[in-house]
Design an enzyme around this catalytic site. Structure first.
Site, PDB file in Angstrom:
ATOM      1  N   ARG A 162       0.854  -1.706   0.361  1.00 30.36           N
ATOM      2  CA  ARG A 162      -0.190  -0.312   0.610  1.00 30.36           C
ATOM      3  C   ARG A 162       0.633   1.606   0.152  1.00 30.36           C
ATOM      4  NH1 ARG A 162      -3.126  -3.599  -0.405  1.00 30.36           N
ATOM      5  NH2 ARG A 162      -5.189  -3.728   0.023  1.00 30.36           N
ATOM      6  N   SER A 237     -10.571  -0.908   3.098  1.00 28.98           N
ATOM      7  CA  SER A 237     -10.106  -1.210   4.148  1.00 28.98           C
ATOM      8  C   SER A 237      -9.901   0.499   4.816  1.00 28.98           C
ATOM      9  CB  SER A 237      -8.681  -1.694   3.777  1.00 28.98           C
ATOM     10  OG  SER A 237      -8.710  -3.000   3.415  1.00 28.98           O
ATOM     11  N   GLU A 333      -5.552   4.126   5.971  1.00 24.37           N
ATOM     12  CA  GLU A 333      -4.738   3.401   5.210  1.00 24.37           C
ATOM     13  C   GLU A 333      -5.683   4.844   3.753  1.00 24.37           C
ATOM     14  OE1 GLU A 333      -5.587   1.517   1.374  1.00 24.37           O
ATOM     15  OE2 GLU A 333      -6.460  -0.174   2.546  1.00 24.37           O
TER      16      GLU A 333
HETATM   17  N1  EPU Z   1     -11.324 -11.257  10.244  1.00 29.03           N
HETATM   18  C1  EPU Z   1     -11.972 -10.993  11.469  1.00 29.03           C
HETATM   19  N2  EPU Z   1     -13.023 -10.132  11.540  1.00 29.03           N
HETATM   20  C2  EPU Z   1     -12.897  -9.388  10.176  1.00 29.03           C
HETATM   21  C3  EPU Z   1     -12.475  -9.235   9.167  1.00 29.03           C
HETATM   22  C4  EPU Z   1     -11.070  -9.691   9.416  1.00 29.03           C
HETATM   23  O1  EPU Z   1     -11.088 -12.219  11.513  1.00 29.03           O
HETATM   24  O2  EPU Z   1     -13.632  -8.496  10.289  1.00 29.03           O
HETATM   25  C5  EPU Z   1      -9.298 -12.001  10.308  1.00 29.03           C
HETATM   26  C6  EPU Z   1     -10.021 -13.236   8.746  1.00 29.03           C
HETATM   27  O3  EPU Z   1     -10.914 -13.606   9.192  1.00 29.03           O
HETATM   28  C7  EPU Z   1      -8.328 -12.883   8.169  1.00 29.03           C
HETATM   29  C8  EPU Z   1      -8.078 -12.279   8.186  1.00 29.03           C
HETATM   30  O4  EPU Z   1      -8.816 -10.953   9.291  1.00 29.03           O
HETATM   31  O5  EPU Z   1      -7.872 -14.234   9.693  1.00 29.03           O
HETATM   32  C9  EPU Z   1      -7.561 -11.030   7.085  1.00 29.03           C
HETATM   33  O6  EPU Z   1      -8.987 -11.302   6.556  1.00 29.03           O
HETATM   34  P1  EPU Z   1      -9.248 -11.182   4.574  1.00 29.03           P
HETATM   35  O7  EPU Z   1      -8.539 -11.693   4.132  1.00 29.03           O
HETATM   36  O8  EPU Z   1     -10.657 -10.158   4.803  1.00 29.03           O
HETATM   37  O9  EPU Z   1      -7.791  -9.614   5.034  1.00 29.03           O
HETATM   38  P2  EPU Z   1      -7.838  -7.779   5.523  1.00 29.03           P
HETATM   39  O10 EPU Z   1      -6.368  -8.172   6.014  1.00 29.03           O
HETATM   40  O11 EPU Z   1      -8.865  -8.120   6.237  1.00 29.03           O
HETATM   41  C10 EPU Z   1      -6.624  -7.046   2.782  1.00 29.03           C
HETATM   42  C11 EPU Z   1      -6.550  -6.434   2.533  1.00 29.03           C
HETATM   43  C12 EPU Z   1      -8.296  -6.116   1.551  1.00 29.03           C
HETATM   44  C13 EPU Z   1      -8.541  -7.236   0.461  1.00 29.03           C
HETATM   45  C14 EPU Z   1      -8.260  -8.316   0.834  1.00 29.03           C
HETATM   46  C15 EPU Z   1      -7.569  -9.584   0.378  1.00 29.03           C
HETATM   47  C16 EPU Z   1      -6.088  -4.364   3.267  1.00 29.03           C
HETATM   48  C17 EPU Z   1      -5.785  -3.212   4.241  1.00 29.03           C
HETATM   49  N3  EPU Z   1      -6.968  -4.726   3.169  1.00 29.03           N
HETATM   50  O12 EPU Z   1      -7.942  -7.168   3.940  1.00 29.03           O
HETATM   51  O13 EPU Z   1      -8.587  -4.296   0.782  1.00 29.03           O
HETATM   52  O14 EPU Z   1      -9.365  -6.922  -0.696  1.00 29.03           O
HETATM   53  O15 EPU Z   1      -6.717  -8.434   2.022  1.00 29.03           O
HETATM   54  O16 EPU Z   1      -6.639  -9.838  -0.183  1.00 29.03           O
HETATM   55  O17 EPU Z   1      -4.316  -5.135   3.093  1.00 29.03           O
HETATM   56  C18 EPU Z   1      -8.312  -2.312   0.476  1.00 29.03           C
HETATM   57  O18 EPU Z   1      -7.647  -2.147   0.826  1.00 29.03           O
HETATM   58  O19 EPU Z   1      -9.410  -1.350   0.250  1.00 29.03           O
HETATM   59  C19 EPU Z   1      -8.637  -3.464   1.382  1.00 29.03           C
HETATM   60  C20 EPU Z   1     -10.588  -4.239   0.894  1.00 29.03           C
END
Ligand code: EPU
Length: 337
Positions: A162, A237, A333
């Site tokens: 990012r 995010s 972010e």
């Molecule tokens: N999780 C929770 N509760 C929640 C959300 C997430 O426990 O409410 C846990 C999930 O169970 C999982 C972990 O956190 O174990 C990661 O969650 P997820 O796979 O949804 O990905 P993320 O790290 O929350 C990132 C990006 C997203 C992108 C997704 C998929 C960042 C800041 N965000 O989210 O990007 O779509 O991975 O690759 O890196 C964006 O930048 O706007 C965005 C949506």
């Protein structure tokens, strides 16, 4: 070019915040941008792309320059690859669909990300195991001091998670006017390792996925977790996933053995901010007409009529609570304006 006075920016930001621009102009060419920046009539300017990564906490006392340059074309093609140039004002997802309809591979995992092509390199957009930098070839940007167009190679952009040079040394000094992508025309390299994609493809009964299948899977996953900004205002995010030292991580894991994590390097671990916010009890919380999304705690939402300053306050409450409970600082972010 028409300069409009005192207009609402609500249609121009995905959070749907009703802040006003003192003046507003839509630039549809590089020549428009040069004319605006050469003129002495507008001492203060504010650059607006797709409006998908910002929270407006106040009216903008400046000329808002909407980068609205359209067009895309093939620059060159070899047996295995194609170079495609896309102008900054094209909508990101529409561009991705166009590449898929041409059977050009590389951007399928980045389907349905809100925003425009011209702002995608600034934060090196990423999702489902792929980042923009993986298909990025170069971009053109207008130097706002010299009013010359400069080329930025992938190395010049200094991409990180990012992150890019456009958030640091080049910040406020350039407007990206077009981006060149290097895409595959055959032997597409598919990224299906991200857990949810494999599961979704199984649901779809697809065993031998095409790039279009992957796009469909990503769209289905995003639609199930992330609010559609056309229905509920949001900026994806709101926070970055924090990277902490291995030492701090081991302490955290001691207390919360189930904490999900990704190893960044031998000494650094990335922890999902969504998990931290969820476990701090914020997921699905509403505060009048704004709150934390019920399916993904990383996303703050405007249910309609919320003020940017209110959402900012909520984000600060979340940050201080996470710091108190987990001893981790999470950074926004989105750009706070
Ligand atoms: N999780 C929770 N509760 C929640 C959300 C997430 O426990 O409410 C846990 C999930 O169970 C999982 C972990 O956190 O174990 C990661 O969650 P997820 O796979 O949804 O990905 P993320 O790290 O929350 C990132 C990006 C997203 C992108 C997704 C998929 C960042 C800041 N965000 O989210 O990007 O779509 O991975 O690759 O890196 C964006 O930048 O706007 C965005 C949506």
């Amino acid at each position: 070019m028409q300069i409009q006075q005192n207009i609402s920016l609500k249609p121009f930001n995905t959070f749907g915040i009703d802040a006003k621009a003192k003046q507003f102009v839509s630039a549809t060419s590089v020549a428009d941008l040069k004319a605006i920046y050469a003129s002495e009539a507008f001492p203060k300017k504010f650059i607006l792309g797709g409006g998908s990564n910002m929270l407006l906490t106040q009216d903008i006392d400046a000329l808002v320059v909407h980068v609205n340059i359209k067009g895309k074309h093939i620059l060159s093609q070899t047996d295995a690859n194609v170079l495609v140039e896309c102008q900054a004002g094209e909508n990101w997802h529409e561009f991705v669909l166009w590449t898929l309809n041409n059977d050009f591979g590389g951007l399928e995992n980045l389907s349905l990300i809100p925003g425009n092509v011209g702002t995608s390199p600034i934060q090196n957009i990423g999702a489902y195991g792929v980042e923009l930098k993986d298909s990025f070839h170069s971009c053109k940007a207008l130097n706002l001091e010299t009013l010359e167009i400069e080329d930025f190679t992938k190395e010049d952009c200094e991409f990180g998670y990012r992150n890019s040079i456009f958030k640091h040394q080049a910040k406020g000094k350039y407007i990206i006017t077009s981006v060149v992508f290097k895409l595959t025309t055959k032997h597409h390299s598919l990224h299906t390792n991200y857990g949810a994609i494999a599961t979704e493809l199984e649901h779809m009964n697809v065993t031998n996925p095409t790039i279009k299948d992957i796009s469909k899977a990503v769209i289905a996953i995003r639609e199930s977790k992330l609010p559609n900004p056309k229905e509920i205002g949001n900026s994806g995010s709101f926070f970055k996933n924090p990277v902490i030292s291995k030492q701090d991580f081991l302490k955290l894991q001691d207390q919360f053995p189930e904490v999900p994590h990704y190893v960044v390097s031998e000494s650094e671990i990335k922890v999902p901010a969504g998990w931290l916010i969820d476990h701090a009890g914020f997921k699905g919380k509403t505060f009048g007409n704004y709150g934390v999304h019920k399916k993904q705690a990383l996303v703050l939402v405007n249910y309609g009529g919320a003020k940017g300053a209110e959402i900012l306050k909520l984000s600060q409450l979340i940050q201080s609570t996470i710091a108190r409970i987990f001893n981790i600082n999470i950074e926004a972010e989105v750009n706070i304006i």
